[in-house]
Write an enzyme that holds these catalytic residues in place. Structure first.
Site, PDB file in Angstrom:
ATOM      1  N   GLU A 111       0.839  -1.203   0.000  1.00 41.61           N
ATOM      2  CA  GLU A 111       0.000   0.000   0.000  1.00 41.61           C
ATOM      3  C   GLU A 111       0.871   1.248   0.000  1.00 41.61           C
ATOM      4  O   GLU A 111       2.013   1.229   0.467  1.00 41.61           O
ATOM      5  CB  GLU A 111      -0.881  -0.027   1.271  1.00 41.61           C
ATOM      6  CG  GLU A 111      -1.803   1.174   1.399  1.00 41.61           C
ATOM      7  CD  GLU A 111      -2.881   1.002   2.469  1.00 41.61           C
ATOM      8  OE1 GLU A 111      -2.754   0.080   3.297  1.00 41.61           O
ATOM      9  OE2 GLU A 111      -3.834   1.803   2.455  1.00 41.61           O
ATOM     10  N   ASN A 155     -12.346  -1.052  -0.512  1.00 43.62           N
ATOM     11  CA  ASN A 155     -11.656  -1.697   0.603  1.00 43.62           C
ATOM     12  C   ASN A 155     -12.360  -1.322   1.898  1.00 43.62           C
ATOM     13  O   ASN A 155     -12.707  -0.153   2.105  1.00 43.62           O
ATOM     14  CB  ASN A 155     -10.207  -1.197   0.655  1.00 43.62           C
ATOM     15  CG  ASN A 155      -9.497  -1.606   1.939  1.00 43.62           C
ATOM     16  OD1 ASN A 155      -9.157  -2.771   2.110  1.00 43.62           O
ATOM     17  ND2 ASN A 155      -9.298  -0.661   2.842  1.00 43.62           N
ATOM     18  N   GLU A 156     -12.572  -2.297   2.743  1.00 44.22           N
ATOM     19  CA  GLU A 156     -13.191  -2.066   4.045  1.00 44.22           C
ATOM     20  C   GLU A 156     -14.320  -1.034   3.949  1.00 44.22           C
ATOM     21  O   GLU A 156     -14.275   0.037   4.578  1.00 44.22           O
ATOM     22  CB  GLU A 156     -12.131  -1.649   5.084  1.00 44.22           C
ATOM     23  CG  GLU A 156     -11.103  -2.758   5.308  1.00 44.22           C
ATOM     24  CD  GLU A 156     -10.176  -2.561   6.509  1.00 44.22           C
ATOM     25  OE1 GLU A 156     -10.145  -1.466   7.090  1.00 44.22           O
ATOM     26  OE2 GLU A 156      -9.486  -3.535   6.869  1.00 44.22           O
ATOM     27  N   TYR A 183      -6.546  -9.056  11.712  1.00 47.24           N
ATOM     28  CA  TYR A 183      -5.241  -8.733  12.296  1.00 47.24           C
ATOM     29  C   TYR A 183      -5.168  -9.317  13.701  1.00 47.24           C
ATOM     30  O   TYR A 183      -6.169  -9.335  14.435  1.00 47.24           O
ATOM     31  CB  TYR A 183      -5.041  -7.214  12.357  1.00 47.24           C
ATOM     32  CG  TYR A 183      -4.781  -6.602  10.990  1.00 47.24           C
ATOM     33  CD1 TYR A 183      -3.522  -6.687  10.397  1.00 47.24           C
ATOM     34  CD2 TYR A 183      -5.793  -5.949  10.290  1.00 47.24           C
ATOM     35  CE1 TYR A 183      -3.279  -6.135   9.142  1.00 47.24           C
ATOM     36  CE2 TYR A 183      -5.554  -5.391   9.029  1.00 47.24           C
ATOM     37  CZ  TYR A 183      -4.290  -5.496   8.468  1.00 47.24           C
ATOM     38  OH  TYR A 183      -4.045  -4.947   7.223  1.00 47.24           O
ATOM     39  N   GLU A 235      -5.972  -9.191   3.711  1.00 46.74           N
ATOM     40  CA  GLU A 235      -5.168  -8.479   4.717  1.00 46.74           C
ATOM     41  C   GLU A 235      -5.118  -9.350   5.952  1.00 46.74           C
ATOM     42  O   GLU A 235      -6.170  -9.678   6.519  1.00 46.74           O
ATOM     43  CB  GLU A 235      -5.770  -7.108   5.070  1.00 46.74           C
ATOM     44  CG  GLU A 235      -5.519  -6.062   4.023  1.00 46.74           C
ATOM     45  CD  GLU A 235      -5.975  -4.672   4.455  1.00 46.74           C
ATOM     46  OE1 GLU A 235      -5.839  -4.326   5.641  1.00 46.74           O
ATOM     47  OE2 GLU A 235      -6.482  -3.935   3.578  1.00 46.74           O
ATOM     48  N   GLN A 256       2.236  -6.111   5.627  1.00 47.61           N
ATOM     49  CA  GLN A 256       2.373  -5.816   4.218  1.00 47.61           C
ATOM     50  C   GLN A 256       3.766  -6.232   3.746  1.00 47.61           C
ATOM     51  O   GLN A 256       4.593  -6.640   4.560  1.00 47.61           O
ATOM     52  CB  GLN A 256       2.133  -4.340   3.975  1.00 47.61           C
ATOM     53  CG  GLN A 256       0.726  -3.881   4.355  1.00 47.61           C
ATOM     54  CD  GLN A 256       0.390  -2.488   3.839  1.00 47.61           C
ATOM     55  OE1 GLN A 256       1.157  -1.846   3.148  1.00 47.61           O
ATOM     56  NE2 GLN A 256      -0.794  -1.987   4.228  1.00 47.61           N
TER      57      GLN A 256
HETATM   58  O1  AHR Z   1      -2.917  -2.560   6.300  1.00 46.89           O
HETATM   59  C1  AHR Z   1      -3.192  -1.320   6.863  1.00 46.89           C
HETATM   60  C2  AHR Z   1      -4.659  -0.944   6.791  1.00 46.89           C
HETATM   61  O2  AHR Z   1      -5.394  -1.836   7.572  1.00 46.89           O
HETATM   62  C3  AHR Z   1      -5.304  -1.004   5.447  1.00 46.89           C
HETATM   63  O3  AHR Z   1      -5.101   0.125   4.683  1.00 46.89           O
HETATM   64  C4  AHR Z   1      -6.749  -1.146   5.793  1.00 46.89           C
HETATM   65  O4  AHR Z   1      -7.476  -1.820   4.803  1.00 46.89           O
HETATM   66  C5  AHR Z   1      -6.732  -1.881   7.108  1.00 46.89           C
HETATM   67  O5  AHR Z   1      -7.563  -1.315   8.036  1.00 46.89           O
END
Ligand code: AHR
Length: 516
Positions: free
Chosen positions: A49, A196-197, A263, A320, A369
């Protein structure tokens, strides 16, 4: 299919009472005659990103840089990524995607507009890396392009035009513009995501609103027929309402995949996530537990998808995933810079094992990432570069690409610390194209080795070899000064046994075995 784990208590594991020499006894049955699905190489994919030094500094230094580069991309990083054979890269975001306008990133670099990267530190975005540069990188790496178009602040027309610009073999005005900008042949865009999201930085939408929007954007996706997989942005963690709405809204069969983001935070608290290094065993085990949750999340989303799509045509893409810690002290918080240790290697392996076990539905995953951001594979500092333990774990899993996942039954005790318990061992097995059985093992316990008896039914083992990743400390890491602290080593702890193999698994380790 979820990873099959049965727990039984052989020792009272954990830091309380058991000595370092206690050995966990565990058994594993691998079923070579029970294939699950072919493991898509794209589950070892990456996410890059426009965030902090993920692109600028990490990948791109510009042609005029004193750092050795090829058309602006640093040679050391590109060659490390080539060695890994990165299968696919998601770009340009993330949150960045929903504020990105592709026209900012084409044409002469000196004339591109400078924007503000509002999501990530409010810094200047020069647009030096745009479509041509990203596609050049994909060609250098031999990786597939996964482009995320702007739904949040964009339009179907803008998204359509970008795709036509990149992929049209005609002499349309957009294709001609691409040619004038230096690229004659069209590129192939293997994957396109729309937004995204959307529940968060992508526009604070309701699932139903986004589902309708997705179909509007997907309907006008102008790439040559049959070349592009269309991806809808799904929910976070256990928000299955997104998967439900997207599957229910798929009346026109215009949906090829839905994404899932997860995450792992050591504390579970976004305000105080926990440190990347110098953590205690409480955060070692809580991070393992948070990572293992992926198995349950995939199972939940898959169950919804199965109701609408029992043939499993629609993929679940975990585009992600990774560990998210507090930013490195002294760093710009919006750059999401964090250290990377043996703990990250283990959780990477846990996730890869989980994706492999769900190969029938999970056909892409992209760690967050690729360089310098979150659970990065590569860290850079000026002209220096270091490969992280996470990179090394990905290297070890290369033989699994395209192999066939196999059913397994694992009996392991728990590894417990305080009130938290996780399985001491976690595994995945597959049959490679050459017929070998591949087994990946993680010993989550930082103190106790394990003895694992592996039955291979029916399979006659003649030879076993392997590699191991481990270190003395839970937060052992590679630094610019000492880049080889956590690197794979030949593993000699596996031997042939009457109906399979026997493996002595050191504490806090990742092992990949090849049985022939
Ligand atoms: O990976 C960092 C961020 O985490 C991304 O931009 C977003 O999609 C997520 O919340």
């Amino acid at each position: 299919m979820a990873i099959a784990v049965a727990l039984f208590v052989v020792i009272v594991a954990g830091a309380h009472g058991a000595s370092e020499s206690d050995v966990v006894q565990a058994t594993l049955i691998v079923h070579p005659d029970k294939p699950v699905a072919v493991i898509d190489p794209d589950i070892y994919g990456q996410f890059a990103e426009h965030l902090g030094h993920g692109i600028y500094g990490g990948l791109w230094v510009g042609e005029a840089s004193h750092i050795a580069n090829t058309r602006g991309f640093r040679n050391d990083v590109v060659s490390a990524l080539k060695a890994l054979a990165v299968p696919v890269v998601r770009w340009p975001g993330g949150c960045f995607a929903d504020q990105y306008h592709w026209r900012d990133g084409i044409g002469p670099r000196g004339k591109r507009p400078v924007r503000v990267n509002v999501n990530w530190g409010g810094v200047e975005e020069t647009n030096a890396v745009g479509t041509h540069e990203f596609m050049d990188l994909m060609e250098m790496l031999g990786a597939k392009a996964y482009v995320d178009t702007n739904v949040g602040t964009g339009s179907p027309q803008e998204s359509k035009d970008w795709l036509e610009y990149m992929t049209s073999p005609t002499h349309s005005a957009l294709a001609e513009e691409r040619m004038r900008n230096g690229r004659k042949a069209p590129w192939r865009v293997d994957f396109v995501g729309f937004g995204n999201e959307p529940w968060g930085c992508g526009g604070h939408m309701r699932p139903e609103t986004y589902s309708d929007l997705y179909h509007r954007f997907a309907a006008f996706a102008s790439t040559p027929p049959g070349t592009t997989t269309k991806i809808a942005a799904g929910g976070y963690d256990d928000e299955v309402a997104w998967t439900e709405a997207l599957m229910a809204g798929n009346k026109f069969n215009d949906l090829d995949a839905i994404t899932l983001h997860h995450y792992a935070l050591p504390t579970g608290d976004w305000k105080h996530k926990g440190a990347a290094t110098g953590f205690g065993e409480d955060q070692w085990i809580s991070t393992m537990q948070a990572a293992l949750r992926m198995d349950h999340l995939i199972a939940e989303h898959s169950a919804v998808m199965d109701r609408y799509d029992p043939a499993k045509k629609v993929g679940l893409y975990v585009d992600e995933w990774g560990n998210w810690y507090d930013p490195e002290p002294g760093s710009q918080p919006g750059f999401l810079e964090q250290g990377n240790t043996l703990r990250d290697a283990l959780t990477a392996a846990l996730n890869l094992n989980i994706f492999q076990a769900h190969a029938d539905r999970v056909r892409m995953a992209n760690i967050a990432q690729m360089v310098n951001v979150l659970q990065a594979l590569i860290l850079t500092d000026g002209e220096r570069m270091v490969l992280t333990p996470t990179y090394q774990a990905f290297m070890m899993f290369k033989p699994f690409r395209g192999a066939t996942d196999l059913a397994v039954e694992l009996n392991t005790s728990e590894y417990r610390y305080g009130d938290t318990a996780v399985p001491a061992l976690q595994v995945s097995a597959a049959r490679s194209g050459s017929g070998a059985i591949l087994i990946s093992l993680v010993n989550l316990d930082p103190h106790h080795p394990a003895h694992l008896g592996v039955a291979l039914k029916p399979f006659s083992a003649a030879k076993v070899s392997g590699t191991i990743l481990t270190a003395d400390a839970m937060d052992a890491h590679n630094s610019f000064e000492r880049p080889d602290v956590v690197v794979p080593q030949p593993f000699r702890g596996a031997s042939l046994a009457p109906d399979g193999i026997a493996v002595d698994v050191p504490s806090k380790s990742v092992i990949v075995l090849t049985v022939q």
